[in-house]
Design an enzyme around this catalytic site. Structure first.
Site, PDB file in Angstrom:
ATOM      1  N   PHE A 193       0.850  -1.194   0.000  1.00 58.00           N
ATOM      2  CA  PHE A 193       0.000   0.000   0.000  1.00 58.00           C
ATOM      3  C   PHE A 193       0.878   1.233   0.000  1.00 58.00           C
ATOM      4  O   PHE A 193       1.724   1.413   0.874  1.00 58.00           O
ATOM      5  CB  PHE A 193      -0.942   0.040   1.211  1.00 58.00           C
ATOM      6  CG  PHE A 193      -1.831   1.242   1.176  1.00 58.00           C
ATOM      7  CD1 PHE A 193      -2.922   1.296   0.311  1.00 58.00           C
ATOM      8  CD2 PHE A 193      -1.547   2.365   1.952  1.00 58.00           C
ATOM      9  CE1 PHE A 193      -3.721   2.433   0.238  1.00 58.00           C
ATOM     10  CE2 PHE A 193      -2.341   3.501   1.884  1.00 58.00           C
ATOM     11  CZ  PHE A 193      -3.437   3.527   1.025  1.00 58.00           C
TER      12      PHE A 193
ATOM     13  N   ASP B 287       9.236   2.470   1.843  1.00 61.08           N
ATOM     14  CA  ASP B 287       8.070   3.206   2.323  1.00 61.08           C
ATOM     15  C   ASP B 287       7.948   2.889   3.812  1.00 61.08           C
ATOM     16  O   ASP B 287       7.468   1.814   4.190  1.00 61.08           O
ATOM     17  CB  ASP B 287       6.833   2.758   1.532  1.00 61.08           C
ATOM     18  CG  ASP B 287       5.550   3.417   2.027  1.00 61.08           C
ATOM     19  OD1 ASP B 287       5.532   3.936   3.158  1.00 61.08           O
ATOM     20  OD2 ASP B 287       4.551   3.376   1.278  1.00 61.08           O
TER      21      ASP B 287
ATOM     22  N   LYS C 294       2.648   9.466   8.440  1.00 60.90           N
ATOM     23  CA  LYS C 294       1.847   9.095   9.616  1.00 60.90           C
ATOM     24  C   LYS C 294       2.298   9.683  10.965  1.00 60.90           C
ATOM     25  O   LYS C 294       1.793  10.701  11.378  1.00 60.90           O
ATOM     26  CB  LYS C 294       1.711   7.580   9.683  1.00 60.90           C
ATOM     27  CG  LYS C 294       0.798   7.048   8.562  1.00 60.90           C
ATOM     28  CD  LYS C 294       0.248   5.682   8.851  1.00 60.90           C
ATOM     29  CE  LYS C 294      -0.960   5.381   7.983  1.00 60.90           C
ATOM     30  NZ  LYS C 294      -0.632   4.894   6.637  1.00 60.90           N
TER      31      LYS C 294
HETATM   32  C1  LIG Z   1      -0.812   5.250   5.209  1.00 62.75           C
HETATM   33  C2  LIG Z   1       0.187   4.813   4.240  1.00 62.75           C
HETATM   34  C3  LIG Z   1       0.408   5.515   3.040  1.00 62.75           C
HETATM   35  C4  LIG Z   1      -0.444   6.672   2.604  1.00 62.75           C
HETATM   36  O1  LIG Z   1      -0.365   7.762   3.465  1.00 62.75           O
HETATM   37  P1  LIG Z   1      -1.446   8.958   3.337  1.00 62.75           P
HETATM   38  O2  LIG Z   1      -0.940   9.968   4.317  1.00 62.75           O
HETATM   39  O3  LIG Z   1      -2.783   8.385   3.705  1.00 62.75           O
HETATM   40  O4  LIG Z   1      -1.404   9.438   1.952  1.00 62.75           O
HETATM   41  C5  LIG Z   1       1.425   5.072   2.213  1.00 62.75           C
HETATM   42  N1  LIG Z   1       2.189   4.018   2.533  1.00 62.75           N
HETATM   43  C6  LIG Z   1       2.010   3.327   3.672  1.00 62.75           C
HETATM   44  C7  LIG Z   1       2.914   2.180   3.995  1.00 62.75           C
HETATM   45  C8  LIG Z   1       0.997   3.696   4.560  1.00 62.75           C
HETATM   46  O5  LIG Z   1       0.809   2.981   5.675  1.00 62.75           O
END
Ligand SMILES: *Cc1c(COP(=O)(O)O)cnc(C)c1O
Length: 388
Positions: free
Chosen positions: A132, A217, A246
């Site tokens: 994700f 990420d 986050k």
């Molecule tokens: C939450 C998340 C995102 C997206 O972040 P947003 O601030 O909602 O755009 C991307 N990568 C990972 C691993 C995430 O947990």
């Protein structure tokens, strides 16, 4: 809530409570009911709610300067970039406002890096199934989940999805047009899926051999969540680019893309931008977050509580047939069930515990890192009762 259902976009299925305040690991709704929070606003409020140092930094900064744009320098932004680079592999930071934007920046930087080297044909990025990376067009294109891309085609061209933890698949997927490999060290939304021992080391080696950039990420895994400041520290390797968001400002919107000097070089003046990126009010709060995490032994506490929590969940697994697997690191824990997880989440909420379910049958536990044994015990007892 009736009003909300008429005026707010329908993109979320919400639980029928209205939350009005929080403190530490606790939240209260409009009925005065108290909840123990094992969601943390989706791995965001790592220091807990209403942390006094964050509140103080915010109100102090609010009195002097909210925003001036990146046409000028501001002290909190410099301070934050300094602290992040001092405590990571990275040399430079680009600030933005969310996780998706941080990944957008990483995708652009990887392409630009090879473009600048005259290798324009190298633009493809290998990503993982069940990953994700966000909901913007580029990041949903990077995301290895059909359901997230569905309805938005054509997606951005240039992403190749392969199974996580499969080094042979990675070897086969890297070709002359590959510029980067993008992955989460532990897949969060995908179901708290951990890398096999040595998988990430093998990924790093393969990237080195093929001169491909490695992008981590760490939007969910970063900022102490896994028991290290950044998850990559567990694996004895470093990425070339890392994205954060986050928990970076404990609840205020911020994203960051960090890179080594050599790679960051590709982002010169005008290459990328964000009006709000690194604005003083938010970076002032984030500086406090970094300080508290690194100076108050919180990451060690997270590792200790995480190990204890995982142990307690494993005890439940030994007891209840419906539990398939307990996994995760630090306080990013998942419990896979044979049954639907949604009903468990609802029962927990009734009993005053907020937990989260992903992929339909994985309960995810991501409490503030300040959580204590008593709170973990209370949740485990609640789960034991519900599952029994
Ligand atoms: C939450 C998340 C995102 C997206 O972040 P947003 O601030 O909602 O755009 C991307 N990568 C990972 C691993 C995430 O947990």
């Amino acid at each position: 809530m009736n009003k909300a259902d008429k005026v707010i976009a329908k993109t979320y299925t919400r639980f029928p409570i209205v939350i009005t305040k929080g403190n530490g690991c606790s939240l209260w709704d409009t009925q005065g009911k108290k909840y123990m929070d094992f969601v943390s606003g989706i791995a965001v409020c790592n220091l807990g709610h209403a942390h006094p140092k964050v509140s103080e930094a915010l109100s102090k900064q609010a009195d002097v300067l909210l925003h001036v744009s990146n046409l000028y320098y501001t002290e909190p932004q410099i301070e934050l970039a300094y602290r992040l680079t001092q405590n990571s592999f990275a040399d430079r930071v680009f600030f933005c406002n969310s996780g998706a934007e941080a990944n957008e920046a990483a995708i652009k930087l990887a392409r630009k890096y090879f473009n600048d080297k005259g290798e324009k044909e190298r633009y493809r990025i290998v990503t993982m199934e069940k990953s994700f990376h966000g909901r913007t067009m580029a990041t949903l294109s990077a995301t290895g989940q059909e359901k997230i891309r569905k309805g938005f085609e054509p997606v951005l061209e240039g992403f190749d999805y392969i199974p996580f933890n499969d080094i042979d698949a990675l070897r086969k997927s890297i070709g002359p047009s590959t510029c980067a490999v993008l992955l989460e060290p532990i897949q969060g939304e995908g179901g708290v899926r951990c890398p096999d021992p040595d998988y990430l080391k093998a990924v790093r080696r393969l990237c080195d051999e093929t001169d491909v950039l490695l992008i981590f990420d760490e939007i969910q895994t970063g900022m102490g969540r896994t028991g290290k400041f950044f998850a990559y520290e567990h694996f004895g390797i470093e990425p070339d680019i890392m994205t954060l968001a986050k928990a970076l400002a404990n609840g205020l919107p911020i994203g960051a893309m960090l890179a080594s000097e050599e790679v960051a070089e590709a982002f010169g003046p005008g290459a990328h931008a964000s009006t709000f990126g690194g604005t003083p009010i938010i970076t002032a709060a984030s500086v406090q977050v970094v300080k508290v995490l690194l100076e108050e032994n919180l990451i060690h506490h997270c590792a200790t509580m995480g190990a204890y929590f995982k142990e307690r969940l494993s005890e439940l697994k030994a007891k209840h047939e419906s539990i398939v697997d307990v996994r995760g690191m630090g306080l990013l824990l998942g419990m896979k069930l044979k049954i639907d997880g949604g009903t468990i989440v609802n029962s927990c909420m009734e009993k005053g515990f907020l937990i989260n379910c992903i992929q339909g049958n994985v309960l995810r536990f991501i409490p503030p890192l300040i959580v204590e044994k008593e709170e973990i015990d209370a949740l485990v007892a609640c789960l034991d009762e519900i599952l029994g």
